[in-house]
Design a protein around this motif. Sequence first.
Motif, PDB file in Angstrom:
ATOM      1  N   LEU A  35       0.854  -1.184   0.000  1.00  0.00           N
ATOM      2  CA  LEU A  35       0.000   0.000   0.000  1.00  0.00           C
ATOM      3  C   LEU A  35       0.889   1.232   0.000  1.00  0.00           C
ATOM      4  CD1 LEU A  35      -2.786   1.378   0.269  1.00  0.00           C
ATOM      5  CD2 LEU A  35      -2.571   1.087   2.759  1.00  0.00           C
ATOM      6  N   VAL A  36       0.724   2.084  -1.016  1.00  0.00           N
ATOM      7  CA  VAL A  36       1.482   3.335  -1.139  1.00  0.00           C
ATOM      8  C   VAL A  36       0.511   4.480  -0.905  1.00  0.00           C
ATOM      9  CG1 VAL A  36       2.963   4.750  -2.593  1.00  0.00           C
ATOM     10  CG2 VAL A  36       3.053   2.254  -2.786  1.00  0.00           C
ATOM     11  N   LEU A  37       0.713   5.238   0.177  1.00  0.00           N
ATOM     12  CA  LEU A  37      -0.180   6.318   0.571  1.00  0.00           C
ATOM     13  C   LEU A  37       0.458   7.666   0.241  1.00  0.00           C
ATOM     14  CD1 LEU A  37      -1.422   5.097   4.066  1.00  0.00           C
ATOM     15  CD2 LEU A  37      -2.700   5.085   1.926  1.00  0.00           C
ATOM     16  N   GLY A  38      -0.353   8.561  -0.320  1.00  0.00           N
ATOM     17  CA  GLY A  38       0.127   9.903  -0.615  1.00  0.00           C
ATOM     18  C   GLY A  38       0.114  10.190  -2.103  1.00  0.00           C
ATOM     19  N   GLU A  39      -0.241  11.417  -2.447  1.00  0.00           N
ATOM     20  CA  GLU A  39      -0.267  11.828  -3.854  1.00  0.00           C
ATOM     21  C   GLU A  39       1.118  11.741  -4.482  1.00  0.00           C
ATOM     22  OE1 GLU A  39      -2.335  13.485  -7.261  1.00  0.00           O
ATOM     23  OE2 GLU A  39      -2.952  12.502  -5.409  1.00  0.00           O
ATOM     24  N   ARG A  94       9.478  -5.700  -4.878  1.00  0.00           N
ATOM     25  CA  ARG A  94       9.336  -7.117  -5.201  1.00  0.00           C
ATOM     26  C   ARG A  94       7.909  -7.611  -5.024  1.00  0.00           C
ATOM     27  NH1 ARG A  94      14.705 -10.075  -2.613  1.00  0.00           N
ATOM     28  NH2 ARG A  94      16.260  -8.789  -3.690  1.00  0.00           N
ATOM     29  N   ILE A  95       7.075  -6.842  -4.370  1.00  0.00           N
ATOM     30  CA  ILE A  95       5.689  -7.230  -4.156  1.00  0.00           C
ATOM     31  C   ILE A  95       4.890  -6.844  -5.398  1.00  0.00           C
ATOM     32  CG2 ILE A  95       3.665  -6.903  -2.693  1.00  0.00           C
ATOM     33  CD1 ILE A  95       5.515  -6.300  -0.387  1.00  0.00           C
ATOM     34  N   ASP A  96       4.238  -7.827  -5.996  1.00  0.00           N
ATOM     35  CA  ASP A  96       3.582  -7.614  -7.290  1.00  0.00           C
ATOM     36  C   ASP A  96       2.339  -6.750  -7.187  1.00  0.00           C
ATOM     37  OD1 ASP A  96       5.500  -9.138  -8.575  1.00  0.00           O
ATOM     38  OD2 ASP A  96       4.401 -11.010  -8.277  1.00  0.00           O
ATOM     39  N   HIS A  97       1.479  -7.017  -6.211  1.00  0.00           N
ATOM     40  CA  HIS A  97       0.213  -6.296  -6.127  1.00  0.00           C
ATOM     41  C   HIS A  97       0.395  -5.041  -5.280  1.00  0.00           C
ATOM     42  CE1 HIS A  97      -3.898  -5.488  -4.454  1.00  0.00           C
ATOM     43  NE2 HIS A  97      -4.141  -5.513  -5.748  1.00  0.00           N
ATOM     44  N   ARG A  98       0.107  -3.871  -5.879  1.00  0.00           N
ATOM     45  CA  ARG A  98       0.274  -2.598  -5.194  1.00  0.00           C
ATOM     46  C   ARG A  98      -0.995  -1.772  -5.341  1.00  0.00           C
ATOM     47  NH1 ARG A  98       4.331  -4.089  -7.911  1.00  0.00           N
ATOM     48  NH2 ARG A  98       3.463  -3.094  -9.770  1.00  0.00           N
ATOM     49  N   VAL A  99      -1.334  -1.064  -4.290  1.00  0.00           N
ATOM     50  CA  VAL A  99      -2.457  -0.134  -4.299  1.00  0.00           C
ATOM     51  C   VAL A  99      -1.912   1.255  -4.007  1.00  0.00           C
ATOM     52  CG1 VAL A  99      -4.618   0.540  -3.202  1.00  0.00           C
ATOM     53  CG2 VAL A  99      -4.129  -1.884  -3.599  1.00  0.00           C
ATOM     54  N   LEU A 100      -2.137   2.190  -4.928  1.00  0.00           N
ATOM     55  CA  LEU A 100      -1.714   3.575  -4.751  1.00  0.00           C
ATOM     56  C   LEU A 100      -2.930   4.388  -4.343  1.00  0.00           C
ATOM     57  CD1 LEU A 100       0.604   2.365  -6.533  1.00  0.00           C
ATOM     58  CD2 LEU A 100       0.896   4.647  -7.462  1.00  0.00           C
ATOM     59  N   PRO A 147      -8.911  12.271  -1.277  1.00  0.00           N
ATOM     60  CA  PRO A 147      -9.949  12.475  -2.297  1.00  0.00           C
ATOM     61  C   PRO A 147      -9.923  13.884  -2.844  1.00  0.00           C
ATOM     62  CG  PRO A 147     -10.905  12.437  -0.094  1.00  0.00           C
ATOM     63  CD  PRO A 147      -9.475  12.029   0.058  1.00  0.00           C
ATOM     64  N   GLY A 148     -10.232  13.984  -4.128  1.00  0.00           N
ATOM     65  CA  GLY A 148     -10.252  15.295  -4.763  1.00  0.00           C
ATOM     66  C   GLY A 148      -8.898  15.813  -5.163  1.00  0.00           C
ATOM     67  N   ALA A 149      -7.855  14.973  -5.023  1.00  0.00           N
ATOM     68  CA  ALA A 149      -6.506  15.436  -5.363  1.00  0.00           C
ATOM     69  C   ALA A 149      -6.028  14.900  -6.693  1.00  0.00           C
ATOM     70  CB  ALA A 149      -5.527  15.010  -4.266  1.00  0.00           C
ATOM     71  N   GLY A 150      -6.915  14.303  -7.448  1.00  0.00           N
ATOM     72  CA  GLY A 150      -6.507  13.733  -8.725  1.00  0.00           C
ATOM     73  C   GLY A 150      -6.061  12.310  -8.605  1.00  0.00           C
ATOM     74  N   ALA A 151      -6.217  11.684  -7.414  1.00  0.00           N
ATOM     75  CA  ALA A 151      -5.762  10.320  -7.241  1.00  0.00           C
ATOM     76  C   ALA A 151      -6.605   9.344  -8.023  1.00  0.00           C
ATOM     77  CB  ALA A 151      -5.810   9.953  -5.749  1.00  0.00           C
ATOM     78  N   GLY A 152      -7.883   9.693  -8.301  1.00  0.00           N
ATOM     79  CA  GLY A 152      -8.732   8.759  -9.018  1.00  0.00           C
ATOM     80  C   GLY A 152      -8.598   8.856 -10.524  1.00  0.00           C
ATOM     81  N   GLY A 153      -7.736   9.730 -11.033  1.00  0.00           N
ATOM     82  CA  GLY A 153      -7.610   9.881 -12.469  1.00  0.00           C
ATOM     83  C   GLY A 153      -6.706   8.875 -13.123  1.00  0.00           C
ATOM     84  N   GLY A 211      -5.804   2.125 -11.056  1.00  0.00           N
ATOM     85  CA  GLY A 211      -5.061   1.532  -9.946  1.00  0.00           C
ATOM     86  C   GLY A 211      -4.947   2.434  -8.746  1.00  0.00           C
ATOM     87  N   ALA A 212      -5.275   3.741  -8.921  1.00  0.00           N
ATOM     88  CA  ALA A 212      -5.219   4.676  -7.809  1.00  0.00           C
ATOM     89  C   ALA A 212      -6.549   4.669  -7.075  1.00  0.00           C
ATOM     90  CB  ALA A 212      -4.890   6.076  -8.307  1.00  0.00           C
ATOM     91  N   LEU A 213      -6.504   4.976  -5.795  1.00  0.00           N
ATOM     92  CA  LEU A 213      -7.692   4.888  -4.947  1.00  0.00           C
ATOM     93  C   LEU A 213      -7.817   6.165  -4.116  1.00  0.00           C
ATOM     94  CD1 LEU A 213      -9.993   3.032  -3.880  1.00  0.00           C
ATOM     95  CD2 LEU A 213      -8.391   2.288  -2.105  1.00  0.00           C
ATOM     96  N   PRO A 214      -8.875   6.971  -4.323  1.00  0.00           N
ATOM     97  CA  PRO A 214      -9.090   8.130  -3.452  1.00  0.00           C
ATOM     98  C   PRO A 214      -9.623   7.681  -2.098  1.00  0.00           C
ATOM     99  CG  PRO A 214     -10.838   7.980  -5.088  1.00  0.00           C
ATOM    100  CD  PRO A 214      -9.862   6.879  -5.407  1.00  0.00           C
ATOM    101  N   VAL A 215      -8.946   8.044  -1.032  1.00  0.00           N
ATOM    102  CA  VAL A 215      -9.302   7.546   0.300  1.00  0.00           C
ATOM    103  C   VAL A 215      -9.213   8.677   1.313  1.00  0.00           C
ATOM    104  CG1 VAL A 215      -8.456   5.220  -0.191  1.00  0.00           C
ATOM    105  CG2 VAL A 215      -6.914   6.883   0.856  1.00  0.00           C
ATOM    106  N   GLU A 216      -9.915   8.475   2.418  1.00  0.00           N
ATOM    107  CA  GLU A 216      -9.706   9.294   3.614  1.00  0.00           C
ATOM    108  C   GLU A 216      -8.583   8.635   4.417  1.00  0.00           C
ATOM    109  OE1 GLU A 216     -10.943  12.088   4.369  1.00  0.00           O
ATOM    110  OE2 GLU A 216     -12.625  12.278   2.952  1.00  0.00           O
ATOM    111  N   LEU A 217      -7.545   9.389   4.701  1.00  0.00           N
ATOM    112  CA  LEU A 217      -6.365   8.795   5.314  1.00  0.00           C
ATOM    113  C   LEU A 217      -6.628   8.258   6.715  1.00  0.00           C
ATOM    114  CD1 LEU A 217      -3.712  11.419   4.164  1.00  0.00           C
ATOM    115  CD2 LEU A 217      -4.137   9.150   3.193  1.00  0.00           C
ATOM    116  N   ASP A 218      -7.631   8.811   7.406  1.00  0.00           N
ATOM    117  CA  ASP A 218      -7.934   8.315   8.740  1.00  0.00           C
ATOM    118  C   ASP A 218      -9.067   7.292   8.739  1.00  0.00           C
ATOM    119  OD1 ASP A 218      -9.842  10.083   7.978  1.00  0.00           O
ATOM    120  OD2 ASP A 218      -9.775  11.319   9.783  1.00  0.00           O
TER     121      ASP A 218
END
Length: 268
Positions: free
Chosen positions: A50-54, A70-76, A80-86, A89-96
């Motif tokens: 899991l990679v957190l942050g724009e 080396r880990i094949d499956h990654r979630v970026l 929300p609203g920062a262009g992460a969903g554009g 594979g990117a996921l707009p989330v609330e960090l808390d």
Amino acid sequence: MTQNPARDSALAASVAAADWYRGPVGRLVAADLVAMLARRAETAFGYHALVLGEAGLEIERRFGWARQLRIDHRVLAGPPGAGAGGRPGALPVELDALPIESEAADLVIALHVLEDRRNPHEILREIDRTLRPEGRLLIVGLNPASLLHLRSRFWPGCHAPLALGHHHPTWRVVDWLRVLGYRIEAIEPVGGVIPWCRDTAYQRGERPRRWSAEWAWFLNGLYVIDATRRVARPSRPKPTFRLASLVGQPVRGEVAGLRRHSSILQQR
């Protein structure tokens, strides 16, 4: 840059940091940062990262996590609203409030996300919830004791995006992690001491950066904290000390609706 973080006080610090990584010096620092994160993550194995942050999205566009981890499956994921969903594979989330199952990630890379909060305890608890036991956590932050932080506050220039947010010193983040039961593997500096604004000057300063990493690491612009989530082991139950039964007083209790008495009452 698509935005001017210095004028938009509502912009998240983690998003502003991504704008800085798009700049001339930020691109070079990002290359050094990715190389360090890849080296620190060499011993991290598993299925999910899991990679957190724009900034993770910006690094993915130019360097690619697939070539580094080396880990094949990654979630970026990013705010929300920062262009992460554009980007796929990117996921707009609330960090808390991460929409990730508990203990699902083997590796978490947090890029400047703690700087979005003055007290980022909720973010740390969410990261801790999503990370499996013995999983790895890599935290990247801006060093508030560095010349880079000082210049971003008073002579911003090319480092204006870094002026936003709440920058936590390394020792404080380490204390928070130890309270959560993490083992600190290493703390490494990135970016050097001198806050250059020209990429050519940054490239010529490779030797001073190596020297500062050895002898002036506490003044470097950025830091990387490498920590491991330890397995919680239950403590052995201790026998209860019952003073009343020792002095011959009746001891009554209820277990599943049944009353029990001391041996003294049974003899009566």
